[in-house]
Design an enzyme around this catalytic site. Structure first.
Site, mmCIF file in Angstrom:
data_model
loop_
_atom_site.group_PDB
_atom_site.id
_atom_site.type_symbol
_atom_site.label_atom_id
_atom_site.label_comp_id
_atom_site.label_asym_id
_atom_site.label_seq_id
_atom_site.Cartn_x
_atom_site.Cartn_y
_atom_site.Cartn_z
ATOM 1 N N ARG A 39 19.334 -18.694 89.537
ATOM 2 C CA ARG A 39 19.207 -17.677 90.590
ATOM 3 C C ARG A 39 17.947 -17.876 91.428
ATOM 4 O O ARG A 39 17.954 -17.661 92.638
ATOM 5 C CB ARG A 39 19.251 -16.283 89.964
ATOM 6 C CG ARG A 39 20.681 -15.917 89.602
ATOM 7 C CD ARG A 39 20.805 -14.895 88.509
ATOM 8 N NE ARG A 39 22.218 -14.681 88.203
ATOM 9 C CZ ARG A 39 22.962 -15.490 87.441
ATOM 10 N NH1 ARG A 39 22.419 -16.571 86.888
ATOM 11 N NH2 ARG A 39 24.243 -15.241 87.238
ATOM 12 N N ASP A 148 20.655 3.592 89.981
ATOM 13 C CA ASP A 148 20.555 2.202 89.504
ATOM 14 C C ASP A 148 19.506 1.493 90.359
ATOM 15 O O ASP A 148 19.228 1.908 91.490
ATOM 16 C CB ASP A 148 21.919 1.495 89.636
ATOM 17 C CG ASP A 148 22.024 0.276 88.728
ATOM 18 O OD1 ASP A 148 22.695 0.364 87.683
ATOM 19 O OD2 ASP A 148 21.409 -0.778 89.052
#
Ligand SMILES: C[S@@+](CC[C@H](N)C(=O)[O-])C[C@H]1O[C@@H](n2cnc3c(N)ncnc32)[C@H](O)[C@@H]1O
Length: 283
Positions: A39, A148
């Site tokens: 990533r 979140d």
């Protein structure tokens, strides 16, 4: 640039690991190197950074925090589904809510916070369970907030469009009542979508959690497993402050408060083990 020039060195990995931990409470162990490196390299390329050093400097000093958010969105694990660990929702309607309303001395709303929400299945399951399984729903106002750290997953949560896999444990009659089958998947109806307010919150950031107060019930399931002992302890203190005295806290099945904090009382209900903030004469 060739693959070696692009690689993340053990030193770089460690620097990143420390930084990401400080920002999110999530510590990537060495076993996660492949996941993290992949990533990071993706973002180094996407931002046309020269190398890790260059990228890391930008990540830390960018005033908007936009790149950090991009990276967080890539690094989080969003696995969830409707009616996950259903016995806890049973516990909410059969044991917890009856106790809360029996003690409530005012007619203000019952406040429920679910963090982390991921794509929203947990919060919407709670809304469905209240509507379908809790006889007293018409006598009480209920606020469901859901948060979140991942901004992409919150967009999905608000949209309420789900795969067949995600809804596989939804009882057939609820599926017919609250979802519409479309070519793209199962679309949640607007009544439920409007029943939940979603927000972006980093549980490890004291300034971000401070406004979240006066909850009767908090669900925090399958997040503490990504934290180390220190971030778990901090999370426990945040939840203690966010709950009303006497308020209840539910964790994921493999998570427990006992090693984290002695602040909470353990309550063994027939359906589930739940943690309770002591006090509550009530509010
Ligand atoms: C596995 S999901 C859990 C979803 C749901 N509660 C469940 O049990 O099915 C974990 C979520 O935690 C979120 N997360 C990770 N670190 C966080 C933090 N510091 N603050 C808030 N949310 C976080 C991730 O974005 C991800 O969506």
């Amino acid at each position: 640039m060739n693959a070696t020039a692009n690689a993340i060195s053990p030193d770089d990995f460690q620097k990143f690991q420390e930084y990401f931990y400080r920002k999110t409470g999530i510590r990537f162990e060495d076993s996660k190197r492949y996941f993290v490196d992949k990533r990071l390299l993706e973002r180094i390329a996407a931002t046309a950074s020269k190398d890790f050093r260059n990228y890391f400097a930008m990540l830390r000093f960018e005033a908007s925090g936009a790149e950090m958010q991009e990276l967080i969105n890539l690094m989080t694990v969003n696995e969830t589904y409707f009616f996950r660990e259903d016995y806890q929702f049973e516990c909410l309607v059969e044991s917890i809510l009856p106790e809360i309303v029996a003690r409530k001395k005012h007619d203000g709303p019952i406040r429920i916070w679910t963090i982390p929400s991921s794509s929203g299945e947990e919060a919407y399951t709670i809304a469905m369970c209240l509507l379908e399984r809790w006889a007293a729903i018409d006598q009480w106002d209920v606020e469901i907030l859901s948060s979140d750290i991942d901004t992409n997953i919150l967009v999905q949560a608000r949209a309420g469009l789900y795969s067949a896999r995600s809804v596989q444990h939804v009882p057939e009659n609820y599926l017919g009542k609250y979802f519409r089958r479309t070519a793209k998947g199962f679309q949640l109806d607007d009544t439920l979508r409007n029943a939940v307010e979603f927000s972006r919150v980093n549980l490890q950031d004291p300034a971000e959690v401070r406004p979240y107060q006066n909850f009767d019930v908090i669900f925090c399931r399958n997040l503490l497993i990504y934290f180390d002992d220190q971030s778990r302890k901090r999370a426990a203190e945040t939840f203690f402050d966010a709950l009303r005295p006497g308020g209840f806290m539910l964790l994921g099945h493999s998570e427990s408060m006992s090693r984290m904090s002695a602040l909470f009382k353990v309550r063994k209900f027939p359906e589930a083990i739940v943690y309770q903030r002591p006090g509550g004469g009530w509010v």
